[in-house]
Design a protein around this motif. Structure first.
Motif: not given
Ligand SMILES: NC(=O)c1ccc[n+]([C@@H]2O[C@H](COP(=O)([O-])OP(=O)(O)OC[C@H]3O[C@@H](n4cnc5c(N)ncnc54)[C@H](O)[C@@H]3O)[C@@H](O)[C@H]2O)c1
Length: 219
Positions: A20-21, A48-51, A71, A100-101, A114, A145-146, A149
């Motif tokens: 799915g989207d 989890n999905a992210g761009v 997204i 998050c990030s 982003y 962090g970094v 992936t």
């Protein structure tokens, strides 16, 4: 002898796939419905999905803003809503865990869109946690962090494209070279925190955006 596939299923339990989207509300609802149909109920939901988007501020355009926010932000909101509605319907506690990030804590050059999207994820994590606590639903976020992936492969390539004085691999080396623990992040480092947030050991934690970055951002 047990096959590798059977061994994984034994270790992981039963798994099922759903395509799915995340930016579509109806897909998030269908994902929850399919999960409940297959497993009987929902216990934990991970957004989890992210761009990523790598663009100098003056070049940020509508297309990038729309894609990234659709997204990363709309996806997190719709996923959280679909999961929370199901937990309320079931009358059970539930756990929602958002990606998050470090970029949700600090804003980075050429990562403006982003960074803004991950700041929004953090804000929605706080608000959803406050509003859903009375229903025994916790909402937390993990902030990598970094991590090595495909996302960082693309960020590295885009940064090289934006600055021809850089060689491939240099942006990743520069960012990860600042990590206090002296190595870049592995996906398992992130998975360990998500596992904790999904477990009963985190039952008294809600509304937190927890850094898992090896010592990069401090707050
Ligand atoms: N890699 C890092 O260093 C890092 C750092 C901080 C935060 N994060 C966050 O962690 C999460 C996972 O990142 P990653 O590094 O594994 O990225 P990745 O690009 O390797 O994987 C992202 C996944 O999201 C899926 N996806 C993208 N758009 C989608 C959509 N519209 N619907 C459904 N699925 C979609 C992709 O198919 C892919 O499987 C992201 O939210 C990212 O922002 C990653």
């Amino acid at each position: 002898m047990i096959s590798t596939r059977k061994l994984w299923l034994k270790l992981l339990g039963e798994v099922a796939k759903f395509v799915g989207d995340v930016s579509k509300k109806e897909d998030q609802e269908a994902l929850v419905a399919a999960t409940v149909e297959k497993f009987g109920q929902l216990n934990v939901f991970v957004n989890n999905a992210g761009v990523e988007a790598v663009t100098p501020f003056l070049k940020i355009d509508e297309k990038e803003l729309e894609r990234t926010f659709k997204i990363n932000v709309f996806g997190t909101v719709y996923g959280t809503q679909a999961a929370a509605e199901q937990f309320i319907k079931q009358g059970t506690p539930g756990k929602i865990i958002n990606a998050c990030s470090i970029a949700g804590h600090e804003a980075y050059e050429v990562l403006g869109t982003y960074s803004a999207s991950k700041h929004a994820v953090k804000a929605f994590t706080h608000v959803a946690a406050k509003e859903l606590a009375s229903k025994h639903i916790t909402v937390n976020a993990y902030c990598p962090g970094v991590a090595k992936t495909k996302m960082w492969d693309r960020i590295d390539a885009e940064m090289v494209k934006a600055d021809p004085s850089l060689k491939p691999g240099e942006p990743f080396a520069k960012f990860s070279g600042e990590i206090a623990l002296g190595r870049y992040e592995e996906p398992t480092d992130v998975a360990n925190l998500v596992h904790f947030l999904a477990s009963e050991d985190s039952d008294y934690i809600t509304g937190q955006a927890i850094l898992v970055d090896g010592g990069l951002v401090y707050n």
